[in-house]
Design an enzyme around this catalytic site. Structure first.
Site, PDB file in Angstrom:
ATOM      1  N   LYS A  85      37.780  42.647  26.040  1.00 23.77           N
ATOM      2  CA  LYS A  85      38.976  42.983  25.276  1.00 23.77           C
ATOM      3  C   LYS A  85      40.107  41.957  25.404  1.00 23.77           C
ATOM      4  CE  LYS A  85      39.786  46.257  23.217  1.00 23.77           C
ATOM      5  NZ  LYS A  85      40.095  47.636  23.589  1.00 23.77           N
ATOM      6  N   SER A 114      41.605  44.466  29.246  1.00 24.36           N
ATOM      7  CA  SER A 114      41.303  45.855  29.583  1.00 24.36           C
ATOM      8  C   SER A 114      40.778  45.902  31.005  1.00 24.36           C
ATOM      9  CB  SER A 114      40.248  46.390  28.617  1.00 24.36           C
ATOM     10  OG  SER A 114      39.565  47.478  29.200  1.00 24.36           O
TER      11      SER A 114
END
Ligand code: ARG
Length: 471
Positions: A283, A277
């Site tokens: 992420k 991300s």
């Protein structure tokens, strides 16, 4: 550029109309099929005495030169020449003179484009089949890699009964096996030779359609000239095959996405097959699976579009049919790319057997086995279901699982419970006991893996046939 069909026209085509009606931006990808088809046609025309052997030789050499030019990037495709057929024919006449003008004898672009597209689809069936085969192999490899891992099986996305992870993988294998068979059907429908239909009604020349079919390795020729130029079933069948395949991959994607969430943690995808991300540093996103799931939508769309294009069309060729290609090509590209990345992603996937086991420890996946236990002791299944339902309700209330109960507690629910209940509802027993044909027991799964192997051997033979025919 002057038109090959210009004779009847007093005005030149509006540039906007040229651009609107042209298909060269996408049908140029069929150049090699167009040239192979033209070579077979010219060979046949000469063999039937319709053109001279000298002209045929000039045409064939000229076409080979054009093929080499296109492959070397020395060919400029002209929008004003509309499509691949006229681009090549125009260049041929420029290169060899009047003989080039004889190539289109006893032929129309209607049967020509049908021929090219049949050949193109056949070639792509061969390539897609190979990629599908590889994905099937990747699925089998994954199943073999984790032979003993047990996971919760779900219905309604609620934990239902424990199953072998390899059993779950094999379910996808057989879905893809059916896709492979459906692809065989596409092959059969594409393996019919349309040339010789002319514009719609056949031709006045004494052609030999069987010869062209032999030259191009076609299994059959169209029996009816109108059908030959109007048929797009093989495209619809490819799009249907592709839609079902993508639906299968999309279902697997959904599971992979769920399984790789922190909540499940059943699997971990390789870093190389995930993305991060731009804002959240922690992420690791399963983009490949998500994008395959997403791309399924456009493939369904292409199938709908093509069904809609053809539904109201009178026989025979109508320009609407030019709309058959972009959706087909995009579907082919999407399917090939999806199959390729998917196989790589599965090969890099790690299964977290511990998390699966942990999930099973805290659930009631063995409740059916407990009911089956009572049935085997003589209780009718409906009553057994009721007894176990009460046990489950009790455990939920007490924050326990079924295996936490003591024999005394079990007996309060039914006097039929005995010391062997503990073993009867252990996860391993639950899995091993589902030994009915096609069930999840290790014995059954072992058998199924053998069946899968023989399926792959059969598919390999089919792949060899595809390769031989399309060479
Ligand atoms: N570019 C056309 C297509 O893709 C080729 C056939 C054109 N035939 C015709 N009669 N205009 O469908």
């Amino acid at each position: 550029m002057s038109k090959l069909w210009g004779g009847r026209f007093a005005k030149s085509t509006d540039v906007m109309v040229e651009e609107f009606t042209s298909s060269i931006s996408f049908d140029s990808r069929m150049y090699s099929q167009d040239i192979a088809g033209s070579i077979a046609h010219a060979t046949m025309l000469a063999a039937c005495g319709i053109i001279s052997q000298e002209d045929a030789k000039l045409i064939i050499d000229g076409l080979k030169g054009i093929l080499a030019d296109i492959e070397a990037g020395n060919f400029s495709f002209e929008v004003s020449l509309e499509d691949i057929h006229m681009n090549i024919e125009k260049r041929l006449t420029e290169c060899i003179g009047a003989a080039g003008g004889r190539l289109h004898t006893a032929r129309s672009r209607n049967d020509q484009v049908a021929l090219d597209t049949h050949m193109y689809v056949r070639g792509q069936v061969a390539e897609v089949a190979r990629l599908l085969f590889d994905l099937e192999q990747a699925i089998l490899d994954t199943a073999h890699k984790y032979p003993e891992v047990i996971m919760p099986g779900y219905t309604h996305l609620q934990r239902a009964q424990p199953i072998l992870f390899s059993h779950h993988m094999l379910a996808y294998f057989f879905m893809l096996e059916r896709d492979f068979r459906r692809l065989g059907g596409v092959w059969e429908s594409a393996d019919i030779m349309p040339l010789g239909a002319g514009a719609l009604a056949g031709t006045t020349f004494p052609i030999d359609r069987e010869q062209v079919a032999r030259e191009l390795n076609f299994g059959r020729v169209y029996e009816n000239s109108l059908d030959a130029v109007s048929d797009r079933d093989y495209i619809l069948e490819f799009l249907s095959f592709a839609s079902i395949l993508m639906m299968h991959l999309s279902r697997l994607s959904e599971e992979i996405i769920l399984w790789s969430s922190t909540e499940f943690s059943f699997i971990e995808l390789d870093d190389a097959h995930c993305t991060g991300s731009s804002i959240m540093p922690q992420k690791k996103n399963p983009d490949v699976a998500e994008l395959v799931r997403g791309k399924t939508g456009r493939v369904f769309g292409h199938l709908m579009a093509m069904l809609t294009v053809t539904k109201g069309l009178p026989l025979a060729y109508n320009k609407d049919l030019q709309e058959d290609k972009e959706g087909l090509f995009d579907t082919i590209d999407t399917v090939k790319f999806s199959l390729t990345v998917y196989a790589a992603m599965l090969r890099g996937m790690k299964v977290n057997a511990g998390a699966m086991r942990q999930a099973l420890k805290t659930d009631f996946s063995n409740a059916t086995d407990m009911a089956d236990y009572l049935v085997k002791k003589g209780l009718p299944f409906r009553q057994a279901h009721e007894v176990v339902g009460k046990c489950v309700a009790y455990c939920l209330n007490e924050q326990k699982t079924l295996t936490d109960l003591t024999l005394e507690q079990f007996k309060e629910f039914s006097p039929l419970f005995a010391a062997d209940i503990t073993d009867a509802i252990s996860i391993e027993t639950c899995v091993a006991a589902r030994n009915s044909l096609g069930g999840t027991s290790p014995t059954q799964v072992g058998q199924t893996l053998l069946i899968a192997k023989s399926v792959m051997d059969k598919q390999q033979k089919r792949l060899d046939m595809y390769t031989k025919t399309t060479l």
